[in-house]
Design an enzyme around this catalytic site. Structure first.
Site, PDB file in Angstrom:
ATOM      1  N   TYR A   1      -0.152   6.814 -13.111  1.00 46.11           N
ATOM      2  CA  TYR A   1      -0.396   5.651 -12.235  1.00 46.11           C
ATOM      3  C   TYR A   1       0.548   4.492 -12.587  1.00 46.11           C
ATOM      4  O   TYR A   1       1.113   3.852 -11.696  1.00 46.11           O
ATOM      5  CB  TYR A   1      -1.851   5.251 -12.398  1.00 46.11           C
ATOM      6  CG  TYR A   1      -2.383   4.195 -11.451  1.00 46.11           C
ATOM      7  CD1 TYR A   1      -2.729   4.517 -10.136  1.00 46.11           C
ATOM      8  CD2 TYR A   1      -2.593   2.887 -11.883  1.00 46.11           C
ATOM      9  CE1 TYR A   1      -3.264   3.544  -9.278  1.00 46.11           C
ATOM     10  CE2 TYR A   1      -3.124   1.916 -11.038  1.00 46.11           C
ATOM     11  CZ  TYR A   1      -3.459   2.254  -9.737  1.00 46.11           C
ATOM     12  OH  TYR A   1      -3.986   1.293  -8.899  1.00 46.11           O
TER      13      TYR A   1
ATOM     14  N   LYS B   1       3.155   2.927 -10.026  1.00 41.25           N
ATOM     15  CA  LYS B   1       2.973   1.535  -9.596  1.00 41.25           C
ATOM     16  C   LYS B   1       4.164   0.662 -10.020  1.00 41.25           C
ATOM     17  O   LYS B   1       4.407  -0.389  -9.413  1.00 41.25           O
ATOM     18  CB  LYS B   1       1.656   0.972 -10.122  1.00 41.25           C
ATOM     19  CG  LYS B   1       0.406   1.570  -9.427  1.00 41.25           C
ATOM     20  CD  LYS B   1       0.361   1.282  -7.929  1.00 41.25           C
ATOM     21  CE  LYS B   1      -1.016   1.498  -7.311  1.00 41.25           C
ATOM     22  NZ  LYS B   1      -1.012   1.376  -5.836  1.00 41.25           N
TER      23      LYS B   1
ATOM     24  N   ILE C   1      -9.879  -5.391  -9.614  1.00 43.96           N
ATOM     25  CA  ILE C   1     -10.604  -5.759  -8.396  1.00 43.96           C
ATOM     26  C   ILE C   1     -11.829  -4.850  -8.325  1.00 43.96           C
ATOM     27  O   ILE C   1     -11.720  -3.631  -8.518  1.00 43.96           O
ATOM     28  CB  ILE C   1      -9.714  -5.569  -7.131  1.00 43.96           C
ATOM     29  CG1 ILE C   1      -8.383  -6.351  -7.239  1.00 43.96           C
ATOM     30  CG2 ILE C   1     -10.492  -5.984  -5.877  1.00 43.96           C
ATOM     31  CD1 ILE C   1      -8.489  -7.859  -7.310  1.00 43.96           C
TER      32      ILE C   1
ATOM     33  N   SER D   1       0.112  -2.743  -9.361  1.00 45.55           N
ATOM     34  CA  SER D   1      -1.023  -2.947 -10.261  1.00 45.55           C
ATOM     35  C   SER D   1      -0.496  -3.518 -11.569  1.00 45.55           C
ATOM     36  O   SER D   1       0.686  -3.340 -11.901  1.00 45.55           O
ATOM     37  CB  SER D   1      -1.671  -1.579 -10.507  1.00 45.55           C
ATOM     38  OG  SER D   1      -2.416  -1.582 -11.696  1.00 45.55           O
TER      39      SER D   1
ATOM     40  N   ASN E   1      -1.715   0.987   1.471  1.00 49.07           N
ATOM     41  CA  ASN E   1      -2.823   0.677   0.566  1.00 49.07           C
ATOM     42  C   ASN E   1      -3.512   1.923   0.003  1.00 49.07           C
ATOM     43  O   ASN E   1      -4.076   1.881  -1.092  1.00 49.07           O
ATOM     44  CB  ASN E   1      -3.825  -0.192   1.337  1.00 49.07           C
ATOM     45  CG  ASN E   1      -5.119  -0.391   0.605  1.00 49.07           C
ATOM     46  OD1 ASN E   1      -5.205  -1.169  -0.336  1.00 49.07           O
ATOM     47  ND2 ASN E   1      -6.163   0.334   1.016  1.00 49.07           N
TER      48      ASN E   1
HETATM   49  N1  LIG Z   1      -9.378  -1.896  -7.410  1.00 52.19           N
HETATM   50  C1  LIG Z   1      -8.465  -2.287  -8.276  1.00 52.19           C
HETATM   51  O1  LIG Z   1      -8.760  -2.867  -9.328  1.00 52.19           O
HETATM   52  C2  LIG Z   1      -7.005  -2.030  -7.995  1.00 52.19           C
HETATM   53  C3  LIG Z   1      -6.066  -2.556  -8.890  1.00 52.19           C
HETATM   54  C4  LIG Z   1      -4.719  -2.350  -8.655  1.00 52.19           C
HETATM   55  C5  LIG Z   1      -4.316  -1.637  -7.542  1.00 52.19           C
HETATM   56  N2  LIG Z   1      -5.246  -1.105  -6.693  1.00 52.19           N
HETATM   57  C6  LIG Z   1      -4.751  -0.344  -5.548  1.00 52.19           C
HETATM   58  O2  LIG Z   1      -5.328  -0.860  -4.371  1.00 52.19           O
HETATM   59  C7  LIG Z   1      -5.374   0.178  -3.374  1.00 52.19           C
HETATM   60  C8  LIG Z   1      -6.766   0.248  -2.767  1.00 52.19           C
HETATM   61  O3  LIG Z   1      -7.695   0.614  -3.772  1.00 52.19           O
HETATM   62  P1  LIG Z   1      -9.247   0.227  -3.752  1.00 52.19           P
HETATM   63  O4  LIG Z   1      -9.552  -0.335  -5.072  1.00 52.19           O
HETATM   64  O5  LIG Z   1      -9.577  -0.538  -2.523  1.00 52.19           O
HETATM   65  O6  LIG Z   1      -9.888   1.693  -3.717  1.00 52.19           O
HETATM   66  P2  LIG Z   1     -10.958   2.386  -2.713  1.00 52.19           P
HETATM   67  O7  LIG Z   1     -11.210   3.724  -3.262  1.00 52.19           O
HETATM   68  O8  LIG Z   1     -12.091   1.480  -2.474  1.00 52.19           O
HETATM   69  O9  LIG Z   1     -10.119   2.488  -1.348  1.00 52.19           O
HETATM   70  C9  LIG Z   1      -9.010   3.369  -1.233  1.00 52.19           C
HETATM   71  C10 LIG Z   1      -9.111   4.109   0.078  1.00 52.19           C
HETATM   72  O10 LIG Z   1      -7.971   4.986   0.180  1.00 52.19           O
HETATM   73  C11 LIG Z   1      -8.388   6.186   0.795  1.00 52.19           C
HETATM   74  N3  LIG Z   1      -7.489   7.265   0.431  1.00 52.19           N
HETATM   75  C12 LIG Z   1      -7.258   7.774  -0.799  1.00 52.19           C
HETATM   76  N4  LIG Z   1      -6.402   8.798  -0.715  1.00 52.19           N
HETATM   77  C13 LIG Z   1      -6.083   8.942   0.596  1.00 52.19           C
HETATM   78  C14 LIG Z   1      -5.261   9.825   1.307  1.00 52.19           C
HETATM   79  N5  LIG Z   1      -4.603  10.811   0.676  1.00 52.19           N
HETATM   80  N6  LIG Z   1      -5.153   9.689   2.643  1.00 52.19           N
HETATM   81  C15 LIG Z   1      -5.844   8.709   3.292  1.00 52.19           C
HETATM   82  N7  LIG Z   1      -6.661   7.849   2.663  1.00 52.19           N
HETATM   83  C16 LIG Z   1      -6.770   7.965   1.331  1.00 52.19           C
HETATM   84  C17 LIG Z   1      -9.804   6.431   0.237  1.00 52.19           C
HETATM   85  O11 LIG Z   1     -10.550   7.310   1.065  1.00 52.19           O
HETATM   86  C18 LIG Z   1     -10.349   5.008   0.199  1.00 52.19           C
HETATM   87  O12 LIG Z   1     -11.054   4.693   1.391  1.00 52.19           O
HETATM   88  C19 LIG Z   1      -4.913   1.457  -4.091  1.00 52.19           C
HETATM   89  O13 LIG Z   1      -3.545   1.670  -3.817  1.00 52.19           O
HETATM   90  C20 LIG Z   1      -5.124   1.130  -5.551  1.00 52.19           C
HETATM   91  O14 LIG Z   1      -4.293   1.892  -6.383  1.00 52.19           O
HETATM   92  C21 LIG Z   1      -6.587  -1.293  -6.896  1.00 52.19           C
END
Ligand SMILES: NC(=O)c1ccc[n+]([C@@H]2O[C@H](COP(=O)([O-])OP(=O)(O)OC[C@H]3O[C@@H](n4cnc5c(N)ncnc54)[C@H](O)[C@@H]3O)[C@@H](O)[C@H]2O)c1
Length: 296
Positions: free
Chosen positions: A182, A186, A215, A169, A113
């Site tokens: 990205y 993805k 999200i 995504s 994740n």
């Molecule tokens: N939020 C959205 O709309 C959305 C949409 C599509 C995909 N995603 C994907 O969902 C996943 C989670 O995203 P989110 O929205 O919860 O973001 P977020 O920033 O709330 O959570 C992501 C977490 O990953 C951790 N992280 C980042 N790089 C890291 C690393 N190198 N080592 C360890 N931890 C690391 C961050 O500290 C953070 O706590 C990601 O892969 C993101 O690309 C999110």
């Protein structure tokens, strides 16, 4: 084992009397490792899966938030621990996997994740920005899955339920302005997941991808500047600008709103629990229906 033998084996397990006598949303005793689970989608997933009986290993870069997430889970009576660390550190994935196996004795489910965006228009995208996004969304999941090979290919663990959940995504499915890095990564994770599903089905491993739309987390809220990470020598600020009007327009989202982390966690549970026992190699879109009518 032949296909008919495999079917018989599963039938004797599941369909002996009442196949629904047991709650197939439960994952009691399963060990789930979630990267980047100190906040956002990962944290909500940890919380939901713990309620369904899982023992949770949380990784994150942000140790203080990871500890808070674990404290919350343990205070609610769940088993959880954290392993702080940067997933981009090449030697870290096998250390993380070993730490979890040492603590809980096994891993049933890996959720890759951890992630972030690092946007730029195509003509301005630097090699460094492109590279770090390929690393976090492709190299890191690949290294994590590979680090599980000895454990998961062990004949003693054949019957153990095992699954990988990778995160894609809508950017990977449809492309996205400003996200050449990205969207490429993805899209790549979808091919990777299907390959794992093909190669490791014989070890009783399922592998699926969730493609999220919008999200509501810090990576999609307007940037405040407060949410920053320094990774691979680069400062990465979370957030999508308020003036990204097309992206923030919900008129092409049939459900009419962004998703919540609770919406996001529900799909993870489905893929991690026995309800999805015959689902592998697929991509589930959790988007409120966005892009159903075509590309914007
Ligand atoms: N939020 C959205 O709309 C959305 C949409 C599509 C995909 N995603 C994907 O969902 C996943 C989670 O995203 P989110 O929205 O919860 O973001 P977020 O920033 O709330 O959570 C992501 C977490 O990953 C951790 N992280 C980042 N790089 C890291 C690393 N190198 N080592 C360890 N931890 C690391 C961050 O500290 C953070 O706590 C990601 O892969 C993101 O690309 C999110």
């Amino acid at each position: 084992m032949s296909a008919s033998n495999r079917l018989q084996q599963v039938q004797s397990h599941l369909e002996a009397a009442d196949p629904f006598a047991q709650d197939r949303t439960r994952i009691d005793g399963h060990v789930v490792l979630i990267t980047g689970a100190a906040q956002g989608i990962g944290r909500a997933t940890a919380s939901l899966l713990a309620r369904q009986g899982a023992r949770i290993a949380i990784n994150d870069l942000d140790e203080a938030k990871a500890k808070l997430a674990v404290d919350e889970l343990t205070a609610a009576g769940h088993e959880a621990f954290h392993v702080a660390g940067d997933m981009l550190d090449e030697g870290f994935p096998p250390k993380l996997v070993n730490a979890v196996i040492q603590r809980f004795g096994k891993i049933n489910c890996l959720i890759n994740n951890a992630g972030f965006c690092f946007d730029s228009a195509l003509h301005k995208m630097s090699e460094e920005k492109f590279d770090v996004i390929m690393k976090i969304h492709n190299y890191v999941p690949y290294r994590m899955i590979k680090a599980l090979s000895t454990h998961w290919m062990d004949p003693a663990n054949l019957e153990m339920p095992k699954c990988v959940i990778n995160i894609a995504s809508t950017s990977g499915l449809h492309g996205a302005m400003g996200q050449i890095n990205y969207s490429t990564a993805k899209a790549g994770i979808i091919g990777m997941t299907k390959t794992v599903a093909s190669e490791w089905a014989r070890y009783n491993v399922r592998a699926n991808t969730v493609a999220y739309g919008w999200i509501d987390t810090r990576i999609t809220r307007p940037p405040t500047g407060a949410e920053k990470m320094v990774l691979a020598g680069q400062e990465i600020v979370s957030g999508i600008p308020l003036n990204a009007k097309k992206w923030r327009d919900t008129s092409d989202i049939p459900l009419g709103r962004p998703g919540t982390i609770t919406d996001a966690a529900g799909v993870m549970l489905f893929l991690a629990c026995p309800l999805s026992s015959y689902v592998t190699g697929t991509v589930i879109e959790c988007t409120g229906g966005r892009y159903m009518y075509g590309i914007r």
